[in-house]
Design a protein around this motif. Sequence first.
Motif, PDB file in Angstrom:
ATOM      1  N   UNK A  92     -30.917  25.006  82.545  1.00  0.00           N
ATOM      2  CA  UNK A  92     -31.589  26.079  81.961  1.00  0.00           C
ATOM      3  C   UNK A  92     -31.141  27.547  81.276  1.00  0.00           C
ATOM      4  N   UNK A  93     -31.603  27.984  80.441  1.00  0.00           N
ATOM      5  CA  UNK A  93     -30.869  29.249  80.022  1.00  0.00           C
ATOM      6  C   UNK A  93     -31.039  30.441  80.992  1.00  0.00           C
ATOM      7  N   UNK A  94     -29.797  31.108  81.015  1.00  0.00           N
ATOM      8  CA  UNK A  94     -29.529  32.313  81.815  1.00  0.00           C
ATOM      9  C   UNK A  94     -30.346  33.369  81.054  1.00  0.00           C
ATOM     10  N   UNK A  95     -31.670  33.844  81.343  1.00  0.00           N
ATOM     11  CA  UNK A  95     -32.080  34.959  80.577  1.00  0.00           C
ATOM     12  C   UNK A  95     -31.408  36.124  80.559  1.00  0.00           C
ATOM     13  N   UNK A  96     -31.057  36.655  81.764  1.00  0.00           N
ATOM     14  CA  UNK A  96     -30.578  37.946  82.184  1.00  0.00           C
ATOM     15  C   UNK A  96     -29.020  37.756  81.203  1.00  0.00           C
ATOM     16  N   UNK A  97     -28.372  36.838  81.161  1.00  0.00           N
ATOM     17  CA  UNK A  97     -27.104  36.891  80.325  1.00  0.00           C
ATOM     18  C   UNK A  97     -27.325  36.994  79.063  1.00  0.00           C
ATOM     19  N   UNK A  98     -28.483  36.270  78.546  1.00  0.00           N
ATOM     20  CA  UNK A  98     -29.025  36.273  77.197  1.00  0.00           C
ATOM     21  C   UNK A  98     -29.246  37.697  76.638  1.00  0.00           C
ATOM     22  N   UNK A  99     -29.933  38.570  77.534  1.00  0.00           N
ATOM     23  CA  UNK A  99     -30.226  39.925  77.366  1.00  0.00           C
ATOM     24  C   UNK A  99     -28.988  40.756  77.077  1.00  0.00           C
ATOM     25  N   UNK A 100     -28.075  40.646  78.164  1.00  0.00           N
ATOM     26  CA  UNK A 100     -27.078  41.368  78.112  1.00  0.00           C
ATOM     27  C   UNK A 100     -26.147  41.173  76.642  1.00  0.00           C
ATOM     28  N   UNK A 101     -26.240  40.177  76.329  1.00  0.00           N
ATOM     29  CA  UNK A 101     -25.408  39.902  74.903  1.00  0.00           C
ATOM     30  C   UNK A 101     -26.011  40.195  73.570  1.00  0.00           C
ATOM     31  N   UNK A 102     -27.219  40.945  73.624  1.00  0.00           N
ATOM     32  CA  UNK A 102     -27.952  41.011  72.539  1.00  0.00           C
ATOM     33  C   UNK A 102     -27.312  42.492  71.974  1.00  0.00           C
ATOM     34  N   UNK A 103     -27.060  42.502  70.609  1.00  0.00           N
ATOM     35  CA  UNK A 103     -26.310  43.994  70.161  1.00  0.00           C
ATOM     36  C   UNK A 103     -26.862  43.990  68.839  1.00  0.00           C
TER      37      UNK A 103
END
Length: 394
Positions: free
Chosen positions: A151-162
């Motif tokens: 499943x996707x790691x949503x916390x990791x996804x959020x950190x990588x938005x620029x």
Amino acid sequence: MVSRRVRDIEYAIRDIAVIAEQVKKTGKEVFHLNIGDPLKYDFRTPSFISEALANASYSGKNFYADSIGVIELREEISKFLKKKDNLDVSSDDIVITTGVTEAIYFILAAMIENGEELLIPGPTYPLYINNTKFYDGVPVEYELNEQDDWEPNIDDLRKKITKKTQAILICSPNNPTGGLFSKEKVKEIIDLAGEYNLPILSDEIYDQITYERDYVSPASLSKDVPIIGMNGFSKAHLVTGWRLGYLYYHDPENKLADLKDGIAKLARARLSASTIAQYAAIEIFKRKNNHTSEMVRTLKERRDYSYKRLRQIEGISCVNASGAFYLFPKVDLKEFNKWKNDKEFAIDLLKETGVCSVYGSGFGKYGEGHIRLTFLPELETLEKVYNHLEDFLK
């Protein structure tokens, strides 16, 4: 001279096949578990679909089609999306492409340039990494959590938005892991995209090949976040060589107008997708047939056998596939202390046993330490494969 674009292209799925051909010349039997093509095994295109292709040609449908696709086919896809996912997508919001591959080209060519970023699930299909770089963009992988059924790691996804992020990609069911994103995780990604005013790209080519859980359409969960869906006929309808796909826009607030215009220009510049294949595909929608469900039933049996065998092999761990036709086992390279990385392991496995897998690092950094195996072959072949793998690791 060779351009930087061409020099940087890597495609592990086909690159390993070059080595397989060398192994085959030595007289060793090669088991091709690297290519996700059902027709390379014992699956066959339904006769009514082949007949529809021939009839389209014999009846004179051999001309260039409309650049965005034959209107009758787009109307059938519109009705299909309404029935399957309860989506209101008009025929004007559908573009017929030469496979999902061309849809990816179109979208990224229209969206990415000058160091802009695309958020990609990792591990992922390598074409997204290649094409983002091809158009001078930066592929940024967000983690799929192996301990949580990929499943996707949503916390990791959020950190990588620029500020450079142009879109978020969802690939579910996922290639190479076979993971199927839950409704809850898909909704979280949509909410995150809405928070940052980003569109979502949704690769749905395996949407009809699922097992215990049903596929969830991102567009069906989105009220205002624009979704660009990509799908095709290759896998579910056993016509991989036809190269026929489509993209659709779910864009309630018309945020994608400029992008749609750009993609329409690209479609016109390449003339059209195969006309006879498009007219033949209309028959797939008009004629009820159970070929897809029969294929899924066969695949489930082969998946269950493959998963059982992999779990019994010491030094291998594996998450079961919820969709598509791949397993992505992890190899405990530290335990064996013989191979530096997964690529070395996959090549050595191929040369020693003839088992042709794909090294996991070819699917991005989160694929490292894994190999991808398709469970498309007959059970008899799969038994030989896992016997070889087990003996190899012993």
